[in-house]
Scaffold this motif. Structure first.
Motif, PDB file in Angstrom:
ATOM      1  N   THR A 100       1.203  -1.579  -0.128  1.00  0.00           N
ATOM      2  CA  THR A 100      -0.269   0.240   0.237  1.00  0.00           C
ATOM      3  C   THR A 100       0.765   1.020  -0.222  1.00  0.00           C
ATOM      4  O   THR A 100       0.388   2.881   0.072  1.00  0.00           O
ATOM      5  CB  THR A 100      -1.125   0.093   0.530  1.00  0.00           C
ATOM      6  OG1 THR A 100      -0.022  -0.310   2.587  1.00  0.00           O
ATOM      7  CG2 THR A 100      -2.031  -1.408   1.234  1.00  0.00           C
ATOM      8  N   CYS A 121      -5.350  -2.915  -2.855  1.00  0.00           N
ATOM      9  CA  CYS A 121      -4.585  -1.588  -2.890  1.00  0.00           C
ATOM     10  C   CYS A 121      -6.139  -1.101  -3.848  1.00  0.00           C
ATOM     11  O   CYS A 121      -5.990   0.143  -3.737  1.00  0.00           O
ATOM     12  CB  CYS A 121      -3.981  -1.988  -3.948  1.00  0.00           C
ATOM     13  SG  CYS A 121      -1.847  -2.176  -3.410  1.00  0.00           S
ATOM     14  N   HIS A 166       0.976   1.009  -3.880  1.00  0.00           N
ATOM     15  CA  HIS A 166       0.571   0.445  -4.971  1.00  0.00           C
ATOM     16  C   HIS A 166       0.964  -0.569  -6.660  1.00  0.00           C
ATOM     17  O   HIS A 166      -0.570  -0.269  -7.371  1.00  0.00           O
ATOM     18  CB  HIS A 166      -0.642   1.339  -5.238  1.00  0.00           C
ATOM     19  CG  HIS A 166      -2.175   2.109  -4.058  1.00  0.00           C
ATOM     20  ND1 HIS A 166      -0.671   3.109  -3.075  1.00  0.00           N
ATOM     21  CD2 HIS A 166      -2.361   1.641  -2.903  1.00  0.00           C
ATOM     22  CE1 HIS A 166      -2.343   3.500  -2.067  1.00  0.00           C
ATOM     23  NE2 HIS A 166      -2.429   2.373  -1.880  1.00  0.00           N
TER      24      HIS A 166
END
Length: 227
Positions: A125, A141, A128
């Motif tokens: 994250t 994500c 992403h």
């Protein structure tokens, strides 16, 4: 912690995910969930709050059939912003969140391979960037970025909440930093990877991001213009 209905519901969801991933069914697991929620309710958070956590979990639950190990994705959702310091540099928050997940989940008896997978998902994250075939990474994500595809009004509220989290940053520096983040998102091959989500969200998300980026890069009014 004040046990509001939202908190009670979230704790129930935490227990389901933790048990599904192999945690021991004891009071320690519940305490870990309560401590996590305390983090998500820190006063300096304006966007990265329990509302964001809930929104991410909702997307994961709504598309659970797309995941290989949905409870692992749920746990990663719980941990992905467990540490959130707007003054931290780079991916420090994600790295610290992943390390905290590693420590706590290991203490709860979650098997080491599952802990490692939660850690890997949390680290995704930061940028992403998801490899082809990584369905669980894609679901996490995509859920984390779902706010980008909301209505223009909801998107503006999201952007305003992010600005409040960075209230300590002077406006020129914030504009430059935020513009860099948005530009990075736009350079991704796709904001959303899972076809059912990409087909609905890719276009409105890019429209929202481009609109915010244009506003950030507009010249600010000088003294002669303020009349």
């Amino acid at each position: 912690m004040r046990q509001t209905r939202l908190v009670v519901d979230l704790l129930d969801r935490w227990r389901v995910a933790a048990l599904g991933a192999g945690a021991r069914p004891d009071a320690e697991s519940t305490r870990a969930g309560e401590q996590l929620l305390t983090r998500w309710r820190e006063p300096h958070r304006h966007y990265h709050t329990v509302a964001h956590l809930t929104a991410v979990l909702d997307v994961v639950d709504q598309h659970a059939e797309l995941a290989d190990r949905v409870d692992v994705v749920r746990l990663a959702a719980w941990w992905h912003d467990a540490v959130y310091d707007p003054r931290a540099a780079g991916d420090a928050n994600e790295r610290d969140s992943a390390a905290l997940a590693d420590s706590v989940l290991t203490g709860l008896g979650v098997p080491a391979p599952t802990v490692a997978e939660v850690r890997r998902l949390v680290l995704l994250t930061a940028g992403h960037e998801v490899a082809p075939g990584d369905t669980d990474g894609a679901l996490l994500c995509d859920a984390d970025l779902a706010v980008l595809a909301t209505s223009p009004a909801a998107y503006e509220r999201y952007a305003a909440a992010v600005r409040r989290e960075y209230a300590h940053v002077p406006e020129p520096a914030f504009r430059a930093g935020r513009a860099a983040v948005l530009t990075g998102l736009l350079t991704l091959p796709a904001l959303f990877r899972l076809p059912p989500l990409a087909s609905r969200w890719e276009v409105p998300a890019r429209d929202n991001v481009r609109r915010e980026l244009a506003a950030l890069t507009e010249p600010t009014a000088g003294p002669a213009d303020l009349r």
